[in-house]
Design a protein around this motif. Structure first.
Motif, mmCIF file in Angstrom:
data_model
loop_
_atom_site.group_PDB
_atom_site.id
_atom_site.type_symbol
_atom_site.label_atom_id
_atom_site.label_comp_id
_atom_site.label_asym_id
_atom_site.label_seq_id
_atom_site.Cartn_x
_atom_site.Cartn_y
_atom_site.Cartn_z
ATOM 1 N N GLN A 38 -6.521 28.827 9.514
ATOM 2 C CA GLN A 38 -6.486 28.040 8.276
ATOM 3 C C GLN A 38 -5.078 27.568 7.939
ATOM 4 N N ILE A 39 -4.122 28.403 8.238
ATOM 5 C CA ILE A 39 -2.723 28.027 7.987
ATOM 6 C C ILE A 39 -2.374 26.813 8.844
ATOM 7 N N GLN A 62 -4.524 24.529 9.901
ATOM 8 C CA GLN A 62 -5.241 23.420 9.267
ATOM 9 C C GLN A 62 -4.446 22.876 8.086
ATOM 10 N N TYR A 63 -3.971 23.802 7.280
ATOM 11 C CA TYR A 63 -3.200 23.416 6.089
ATOM 12 C C TYR A 63 -1.918 22.685 6.468
#
Lengths: 204, 204
Positions: A190-191, A193-194
DNA sequence: AAAATTACCGACCAAGTGGTCGGTTCAAAA
DNA sequence: TTTTGAACCGACCACTTGGTCGGTAATTTT
């Protein structure tokens, strides 16, 4: 210098074991005797080297925590030109260490900030200072990343830095018992993606 | 029923004050006498209603924490069709409450998970269960959001849920002293950015 | 060899800690 | 009015806490 060695050795043993237990059981919930018992040392030895339990803890921050946070979380990002890749690698490494039950100093920091907040202003200040250095370093690297074309110009560097640190501490907070491997995998995914959403779109 | 009222009132007073102090100073660092002093009650009263300090804390989890986490963090998201908007509003509200120094139960949860982890398995289990309900609820809402066209289909709902919760707890961990307003603003900004990158691109 | 200093020992202390228990208060049931 | 029992009191107990202090072994300095 030679006699200083013995002094340093004993103090360092106490500090290392102290940090281990304070981290594991909390500062207020760990007695000096707990530490001394594991080292087969006496109260006399402890109060010969340190003035108080608080003084002892401050010496641990200055001698162990500060240096480790630098080594693990600040320096690996400091010089890099590509901020997002550097941050990703850095977090990846730190989480891998955390999984092996070793001390993860990023979280050690957050953990203690939490425990001392509102209870001991002096210690809180020491800890906050470390956090701030970490944050400033991230901001600087992100800003430089803009000039180098890695970070989109609209990005709020301070916001991103705060968000990165907080999400890191948050995931570490949840990484307990067995599901830590799974969680850290999710987190890194997710990091990425962010951070991708913050990257400068390269014109080829 | 009438006499039960008195019992309930006293127990509730103890629980409320207990949660307040346990949260502020930590469970192990708060004595029963601390709580009793503020309520002008005696040890006898305490042990008449509760079997032990641990039993007391479990009753606090079940009567206060569980319900508040539901009310503040789970229900506001539960029925909503647009997950990202719902989550944003929910976090916004929770952080606003936290800023006013009231108990923020999302973080209360994380805070205690942290304190009891590795020290009291029974209590840890209760806390983890609440966390899991929160997580499952987020996952469900995100999945439904896919069918409704709000969430991009490639999104890993479980990863996103874990990431959202952890970053929320992380930011709360750092929201101490004066800079909490600034931090929560940054956080909400970045959380929006992140969620935007997960949203289904609407075809008009 | 004598003196001085460093590093350490462990009994002790006052102030708490969670928990117990015999007793008291007072409203409701008899 | 008497009895009963829920709700509460507070002295007490065993134990732990951070911290003190007079002493001692070993090493350096003189």
């Amino acid at each position: 210098m030679d006699k200083n060695l013995k002094r340093m050795t004993t103090m360092h043993r106490m500090q290392t074991k102290g940090l281990e237990l304070f981290y594991k059981k909390g500062f207020y919930n760990t007695s000096i005797d707990d530490i001394l018992k594991e080292l087969s040392l006496s109260k006399g030895a402890f109060y010969y080297h340190f003035q108080s339990k608080e003084d002892f803890f401050i010496s641990i921050i200055q001698n162990l925590v500060v240096r480790k946070v630098y080594g693990m979380l600040i320096e690996p990002i400091e010089g890099e030109t590509d901020p997002f890749t550097a941050i990703e690698k850095c977090f990846e490494n730190a989480l891998a260490i955390a999984e092996h039950n070793e001390l993860d100093y990023g979280f050690v920091l957050g953990n203690f900030m939490n425990e001392f907040n509102g209870r001991n202003e002096e210690i809180s200040k020491y800890l906050r200072d470390i956090y701030k250095v970490w944050e400033v370093n991230l901001v600087t690297t992100l800003q430089k990343g803009k000039t180098d074309g890695y970070v989109a110009r609209h990005v709020d560097s301070e916001g991103v830095a705060a968000f990165l640190i907080s999400s890191y501490m948050g995931i570490r907070m949840l990484m307990v018992e067995g599901n830590s491997r799974n969680l850290s995998y999710h987190f890194l995914q997710q990091i990425r993606q962010y951070m991708k959403s913050l990257a400068q779109t390269r014109l080829v």
